[in-house]
Design an enzyme around this catalytic site. Structure first.
Site, PDB file in Angstrom:
ATOM      1  N   ASP A 194      11.239  24.473   8.470  1.00 47.12           N
ATOM      2  CA  ASP A 194      12.022  25.264   9.423  1.00 47.12           C
ATOM      3  C   ASP A 194      13.510  24.959   9.298  1.00 47.12           C
ATOM      4  O   ASP A 194      14.354  25.853   9.413  1.00 47.12           O
ATOM      5  CB  ASP A 194      11.560  24.970  10.855  1.00 47.12           C
ATOM      6  CG  ASP A 194      10.126  25.402  11.099  1.00 47.12           C
ATOM      7  OD1 ASP A 194       9.666  26.336  10.412  1.00 47.12           O
ATOM      8  OD2 ASP A 194       9.467  24.798  11.956  1.00 47.12           O
ATOM      9  N   GLY A 206      11.236  20.215  -4.796  1.00 45.41           N
ATOM     10  CA  GLY A 206      12.271  21.235  -4.704  1.00 45.41           C
ATOM     11  C   GLY A 206      11.723  22.576  -4.267  1.00 45.41           C
ATOM     12  O   GLY A 206      10.835  22.648  -3.402  1.00 45.41           O
TER      13      GLY A 206
END
Length: 325
Positions: free
Chosen positions: A245, A217
């Site tokens: 990204d 996470g």
């Protein structure tokens, strides 16, 4: 709609798939080869556009076949490319080895990206008209410094992915409104192996910091305090290229959709003592807006790792919305 200016690298990714990485001096067979548009800047621009963002891309490519292909991709994705210069240097390339586990190793040859050492007048105007400036560290540092200065003067919310980690001027990170490193980058920047502590340090001084942890996470922090751990969405990864990204592009697109605009939290030093989104903290994101944006970004990046390539792996807004219900 709030506009997003992405200043960054544009590369053609040359991707080979293989069972494992070779030892020094060893030759092995690969199982596949593809060319995929990439570069951290272009990746983030495409991810933001696919998640509904209104995006301008600023950078440089060569006057070669790869440059032509990258320009065509931007047009196809609805990304404005008036700020994409043509360079006498060849278009940048990234040489990516993807092993069967989904992990990758990358060697970047900067090419035209290395010529972006100062903003052109149109690039500066685009930044000043935007609500968000998104940057990475695959362009020369002087242009990053200039862009941050222009953005802050115009009250633009600034976002930095500090990858690759490069020497930055003193105070540079503290001038950014939101910094999004992965675990290794956060550790290298702060000297702290613990990502929670690293997030606390990076977020000091009315800054947002999100440290991404892959399958674990991400840690979300603001003004020196961790707000929580955002869980990952469990999937079977086949290629982690551009997952970070995708996360950043999706995150900024959702903040833009929520109406967040500059001045960001870092530009609102006059509101010392106020929390995110509270009176005196400027027009940066509130905690609820950031948490929701992280939720979307987490799902978007989880989808990307189940597909091959960089831009080729990124989901659309409709795909993410369908998963979130």
């Amino acid at each position: 709609m709030n506009r997003i200016a992405v200043l960054g690298s544009a590369n053609m990714d040359l991707v080979v798939r293989q069972e494992r990485l070779p030892q020094p001096g060893e030759t092995i067979f690969g199982s596949g080869f593809t060319t995929v548009p990439g570069g951290k800047g272009l990746n983030q621009a495409v991810a933001a556009a696919r998640l509904g963002g209104s995006v301008d891309f600023l950078g440089a490519v060569g006057a070669d076949a790869y440059g032509t292909e990258l320009r065509a991709l931007l047009v196809a994705e609805g990304i404005r490319a008036d700020g994409l210069a043509s360079s006498p240097e060849p278009t940048g390339t990234a040489h990516i080895s993807v092993v069967d586990s989904g992990e990758n190793s990358i060697v970047v040859v900067s090419g035209a990206n290395s010529t972006v050492t100062a903003l052109t007048a149109p690039q500066r105007a685009t930044i000043e008209a935007a609500a968000f400036l998104v940057m990475q560290c695959e362009l020369p540092v002087p242009v990053l410094v200039e862009a941050i200065s222009a953005a802050r003067a115009a009250g633009v919310f600034t976002v930095l992915t500090p990858a690759p980690v490069v020497p930055l001027p003193s105070g540079f990170l503290a001038s950014v409104d939101l910094v999004v490193p992965n675990r290794l980058e956060a550790s290298e920047l702060t000297g702290e192996p613990d990502p929670v502590r690293a997030a606390e340090l990076l977020s000091a001084g009315k800054t947002w910091a999100i440290v991404t942890l892959g399958a674990e996470g991400s840690v979300v922090a603001y003004d020196g305090s961790v707000l929580g751990l955002a869980p990952a969405r469990p999937v079977r990864a086949i290629d982690t290229t551009a997952a970070g990204d995708t996360f950043v592009g999706a995150l900024v697109a959702r903040l833009a959709a929520a109406g967040v605009s500059g001045p960001g939290a870092g530009a609102a030093a006059a509101g010392a003592g106020a929390g995110p989104g509270e009176a005196g903290s400027g027009e940066g994101p509130g905690e609820a807006e950031m948490v929701e944006a992280v939720r979307w970004a987490t799902v978007a990046s989880s989808v990307s790792v189940t597909r091959h390539g960089a831009t080729s792996s990124m989901p659309t807004e409709a795909e993410v919305a369908a998963i979130l219900g």
